[in-house]
Scaffold this motif. Structure first.
Motif, PDB file in Angstrom:
ATOM      1  N   VAL A  52       0.271  -1.476  -0.027  1.00  0.00           N
ATOM      2  CA  VAL A  52       0.137   0.213   0.123  1.00  0.00           C
ATOM      3  C   VAL A  52       0.850   1.634   0.016  1.00  0.00           C
ATOM      4  CG1 VAL A  52      -2.082   1.322   0.823  1.00  0.00           C
ATOM      5  CG2 VAL A  52      -1.709  -1.586   1.114  1.00  0.00           C
ATOM      6  N   VAL A  53       0.722   2.530  -1.152  1.00  0.00           N
ATOM      7  CA  VAL A  53       1.596   3.439  -0.901  1.00  0.00           C
ATOM      8  C   VAL A  53       0.271   4.440  -1.019  1.00  0.00           C
ATOM      9  CG1 VAL A  53       2.518   4.709  -3.052  1.00  0.00           C
ATOM     10  CG2 VAL A  53       2.887   2.337  -2.866  1.00  0.00           C
ATOM     11  N   ASN A  54       0.334   5.563   0.012  1.00  0.00           N
ATOM     12  CA  ASN A  54       0.228   6.562   0.596  1.00  0.00           C
ATOM     13  C   ASN A  54       1.493   7.728   1.087  1.00  0.00           C
ATOM     14  OD1 ASN A  54      -1.636   8.633   1.535  1.00  0.00           O
ATOM     15  ND2 ASN A  54      -1.474   7.079   3.887  1.00  0.00           N
ATOM     16  N   VAL A  55       0.742   8.605  -0.498  1.00  0.00           N
ATOM     17  CA  VAL A  55       1.428   9.843  -0.629  1.00  0.00           C
ATOM     18  C   VAL A  55       1.276  10.559   0.734  1.00  0.00           C
ATOM     19  CG1 VAL A  55       2.619  11.509  -1.528  1.00  0.00           C
ATOM     20  CG2 VAL A  55       2.686   9.260  -2.620  1.00  0.00           C
ATOM     21  N   HIS A  56      -0.472  11.391   0.625  1.00  0.00           N
ATOM     22  CA  HIS A  56      -0.577  12.028   1.826  1.00  0.00           C
ATOM     23  C   HIS A  56      -2.083  11.885   1.379  1.00  0.00           C
ATOM     24  CE1 HIS A  56      -1.021  15.492   4.071  1.00  0.00           C
ATOM     25  NE2 HIS A  56      -2.015  16.212   3.603  1.00  0.00           N
ATOM     26  N   ASN A  57      -2.719  11.107   2.565  1.00  0.00           N
ATOM     27  CA  ASN A  57      -4.083  10.719   3.006  1.00  0.00           C
ATOM     28  C   ASN A  57      -4.443  10.228   1.410  1.00  0.00           C
ATOM     29  OD1 ASN A  57      -3.876  10.262   5.910  1.00  0.00           O
ATOM     30  ND2 ASN A  57      -4.482  12.341   5.653  1.00  0.00           N
ATOM     31  N   GLY A  58      -3.417   9.685   0.431  1.00  0.00           N
ATOM     32  CA  GLY A  58      -3.997   9.541  -1.070  1.00  0.00           C
ATOM     33  C   GLY A  58      -3.030   9.939  -1.778  1.00  0.00           C
ATOM     34  N   PRO A  59      -3.365  10.073  -3.183  1.00  0.00           N
ATOM     35  CA  PRO A  59      -2.023  10.489  -3.872  1.00  0.00           C
ATOM     36  C   PRO A  59      -1.595  11.718  -3.865  1.00  0.00           C
ATOM     37  CG  PRO A  59      -4.125  10.567  -5.055  1.00  0.00           C
ATOM     38  CD  PRO A  59      -4.111   9.951  -4.231  1.00  0.00           C
ATOM     39  N   GLY A  60      -2.301  12.148  -2.475  1.00  0.00           N
ATOM     40  CA  GLY A  60      -1.293  14.044  -2.640  1.00  0.00           C
ATOM     41  C   GLY A  60      -2.027  15.100  -3.805  1.00  0.00           C
ATOM     42  N   ALA A  61      -0.784  16.190  -3.360  1.00  0.00           N
ATOM     43  CA  ALA A  61      -1.578  17.603  -4.119  1.00  0.00           C
ATOM     44  C   ALA A  61      -0.711  17.374  -5.707  1.00  0.00           C
ATOM     45  CB  ALA A  61      -1.646  18.516  -3.585  1.00  0.00           C
ATOM     46  N   LYS A  62       0.641  16.928  -5.584  1.00  0.00           N
ATOM     47  CA  LYS A  62       1.047  16.437  -6.807  1.00  0.00           C
ATOM     48  C   LYS A  62       2.060  15.446  -6.650  1.00  0.00           C
ATOM     49  CE  LYS A  62       5.152  19.314  -5.141  1.00  0.00           C
ATOM     50  NZ  LYS A  62       5.270  21.163  -5.167  1.00  0.00           N
ATOM     51  N   THR A  63       2.719  15.763  -7.881  1.00  0.00           N
ATOM     52  CA  THR A  63       4.162  13.947  -8.158  1.00  0.00           C
ATOM     53  C   THR A  63       5.183  14.780  -7.224  1.00  0.00           C
ATOM     54  OG1 THR A  63       3.234  13.832 -10.268  1.00  0.00           O
ATOM     55  CG2 THR A  63       4.687  12.545  -9.379  1.00  0.00           C
ATOM     56  N   ASP A  64       5.087  13.165  -6.387  1.00  0.00           N
ATOM     57  CA  ASP A  64       6.586  13.354  -5.587  1.00  0.00           C
ATOM     58  C   ASP A  64       7.069  12.120  -6.168  1.00  0.00           C
ATOM     59  OD1 ASP A  64       8.427  12.895  -3.461  1.00  0.00           O
ATOM     60  OD2 ASP A  64       6.726  13.378  -2.280  1.00  0.00           O
ATOM     61  N   PRO A  65       9.202  13.352  -6.363  1.00  0.00           N
ATOM     62  CA  PRO A  65      10.207  12.226  -7.259  1.00  0.00           C
ATOM     63  C   PRO A  65      10.175  10.987  -6.333  1.00  0.00           C
ATOM     64  CG  PRO A  65      10.470  14.873  -7.985  1.00  0.00           C
ATOM     65  CD  PRO A  65       8.766  14.874  -6.089  1.00  0.00           C
ATOM     66  N   ALA A  66      10.370  11.128  -4.651  1.00  0.00           N
ATOM     67  CA  ALA A  66      10.745   9.753  -3.887  1.00  0.00           C
ATOM     68  C   ALA A  66       9.944   9.247  -4.171  1.00  0.00           C
ATOM     69  CB  ALA A  66      11.153  10.489  -2.646  1.00  0.00           C
ATOM     70  N   TYR A  67       8.471   9.318  -4.394  1.00  0.00           N
ATOM     71  CA  TYR A  67       7.318   8.557  -3.896  1.00  0.00           C
ATOM     72  C   TYR A  67       7.464   7.675  -5.858  1.00  0.00           C
ATOM     73  CZ  TYR A  67       5.000   8.569  -0.434  1.00  0.00           C
ATOM     74  OH  TYR A  67       5.054   8.642   1.571  1.00  0.00           O
ATOM     75  N   ALA A  68       7.620   8.695  -6.565  1.00  0.00           N
ATOM     76  CA  ALA A  68       7.946   8.356  -8.375  1.00  0.00           C
ATOM     77  C   ALA A  68       9.051   6.570  -8.473  1.00  0.00           C
ATOM     78  CB  ALA A  68       8.374   9.315  -8.822  1.00  0.00           C
ATOM     79  N   ALA A  69      10.332   7.455  -7.566  1.00  0.00           N
ATOM     80  CA  ALA A  69      11.287   6.356  -7.589  1.00  0.00           C
ATOM     81  C   ALA A  69      11.168   4.589  -7.029  1.00  0.00           C
ATOM     82  CB  ALA A  69      12.761   7.180  -7.582  1.00  0.00           C
ATOM     83  N   ALA A  70      10.687   5.156  -6.198  1.00  0.00           N
ATOM     84  CA  ALA A  70      10.240   3.880  -4.621  1.00  0.00           C
ATOM     85  C   ALA A  70       9.255   2.111  -5.188  1.00  0.00           C
ATOM     86  CB  ALA A  70       9.852   4.150  -3.396  1.00  0.00           C
TER      87      ALA A  70
END
Length: 201
Positions: A52-70
């Motif tokens: 399960v991936v959770n950027v900020h209670n969901g996908p967040g407001a914009k793309t996060d490069p750290a999450y994208a790479a992981a």
């Protein structure tokens, strides 16, 4: 080798084969500051049913490069990824739930969802059916539903996996699934257990 093909003298002593261990992991640590935890997921990739991936209670407001790479690294290792979407016990509209699923797919290539805080009762089954149809139409064919407790059997007909327990290890020791769950394949259910004694890890 199946039991029926074993020599007669071995059939009574041969231990039954256990199914491979499959884990569902809520990966809520930020990969930009805790990369070792995400590296550990790569180490155990063959045992992961989903992450399960959770950027900020969901996908967040914009793309996060750290999450994208992981996420890209886990996907390359063959790991099934599901994006966190909170249904707030049916207080979030199915259209908004589906929209979040579409954002997960477009920003991160995540084609599954983890629907959290699912009501799980008969009264909200139609709502959940609308959510399940919506997220699949938005490009998320793999649906994990988390009521976190026993739910109406109809939910199992709509989701790929049901989280039928979420809680502490001490509580889990007394958990017993309802009869209808025992009649379904085990891989249709998941238990999220925390506060597990170290000796059990």
């Amino acid at each position: 080798m199946t039991a029926s093909t074993l020599p007669a003298e071995r059939q009574e002593t041969e231990a039954p084969l256990r199914p491979p261990l499959q884990l569902g992991v809520p990966a809520y640590a930020y990969p930009g500051t805790r990369p070792a935890l995400w590296d550990r997921l790569l180490d155990i990739a063959p045992h992961l049913r989903f992450v399960v991936v959770n950027v900020h209670n969901g996908p967040g407001a914009k793309t996060d490069p750290a999450y994208a790479a992981a996420i890209d690294r886990l996907r390359a290792a063959g790991v099934c990824l599901v994006g966190y979407v909170d249904t707030d016990y049916a207080r979030v509209s199915p259209a908004r739930v589906a929209r979040a699923a579409g954002i997960w797919r477009r920003r991160y290539g995540v084609r599954g969802v983890f629907l959290d805080q699912v009501a799980g009762d008969l009264a909200h089954l139609e709502y959940f059916a609308a959510c399940a149809v919506g997220v699949r139409a938005a490009g998320a064919p793999f649906v994990v539903a988390n009521p976190g407790t026993d739910c109406h059997p109809g939910y199992a007909d709509l989701a790929n996996v049901i989280v039928s327990f979420e809680g502490r290890w001490s509580t889990y020791q007394q958990y017993s699934p309802p009869a209808w769950m025992l009649e379904r394949p085990a891989d249709r259910f998941c238990h999220l257990v925390h506060s597990t004694p170290t000796r059990r890890l």
